[in-house]
Scaffold this motif. Sequence first.
Motif, PDB file in Angstrom:
ATOM      1  N   ALA A  38      13.099 -69.268  16.070  1.00  0.00           N
ATOM      2  CA  ALA A  38      13.847 -69.835  14.938  1.00  0.00           C
ATOM      3  C   ALA A  38      13.460 -71.295  14.709  1.00  0.00           C
ATOM      4  CB  ALA A  38      15.346 -69.706  15.180  1.00  0.00           C
ATOM      5  N   GLU A  39      13.280 -72.040  15.792  1.00  0.00           N
ATOM      6  CA  GLU A  39      12.875 -73.450  15.673  1.00  0.00           C
ATOM      7  C   GLU A  39      11.450 -73.561  15.140  1.00  0.00           C
ATOM      8  OE1 GLU A  39      15.526 -75.158  19.381  1.00  0.00           O
ATOM      9  OE2 GLU A  39      13.626 -74.128  19.783  1.00  0.00           O
ATOM     10  N   VAL A  40      10.603 -72.644  15.576  1.00  0.00           N
ATOM     11  CA  VAL A  40       9.219 -72.639  15.096  1.00  0.00           C
ATOM     12  C   VAL A  40       9.188 -72.422  13.586  1.00  0.00           C
ATOM     13  CG1 VAL A  40       7.057 -71.319  15.155  1.00  0.00           C
ATOM     14  CG2 VAL A  40       8.186 -71.957  17.284  1.00  0.00           C
ATOM     15  N   LEU A  41      10.005 -71.506  13.089  1.00  0.00           N
ATOM     16  CA  LEU A  41      10.037 -71.241  11.654  1.00  0.00           C
ATOM     17  C   LEU A  41      10.461 -72.477  10.868  1.00  0.00           C
ATOM     18  CD1 LEU A  41      11.587 -67.648  11.611  1.00  0.00           C
ATOM     19  CD2 LEU A  41       9.187 -68.302  11.270  1.00  0.00           C
ATOM     20  N   VAL A  42      11.467 -73.182  11.364  1.00  0.00           N
ATOM     21  CA  VAL A  42      11.936 -74.391  10.688  1.00  0.00           C
ATOM     22  C   VAL A  42      10.855 -75.469  10.712  1.00  0.00           C
ATOM     23  CG1 VAL A  42      13.619 -76.276  10.760  1.00  0.00           C
ATOM     24  CG2 VAL A  42      14.377 -73.925  11.101  1.00  0.00           C
TER      25      VAL A  42
END
Length: 118
Positions: A38-42
Amino acid sequence: ESLIQMARMSRGYSMLVLLTEVDRGILDELERGTLRQAEVLVLKDLARLFALSQMEKDMGDFLEDGYLSARKASWVRLNVIKLLSIIRPNAVALVDAFDFSDFRLKSVLGRFDGDVYS
């Protein structure tokens, strides 16, 4: 005139290196387990926004030199707006992650209890 062109080329190459390293850094941290998906996507959305906003800023150069058509230039602008709406729900959390005080940010939204929308 050649110095102006050299400066533009240097800036363009610097952007290429910067964005390549940002992408590599995000993937490295994912592999190490310090980032979740999820952090990678952001972070990737932020990198895309940065890249497209830089392209938008220098759109004249891209059009003049034939790297982009008018249609693709329009696509860049539309996707900057699209990415802003995608990133917006995470904006407060992203800024809070740096742990700057609301005073330092000159934020009118800041509240001591973190509830910025009340």
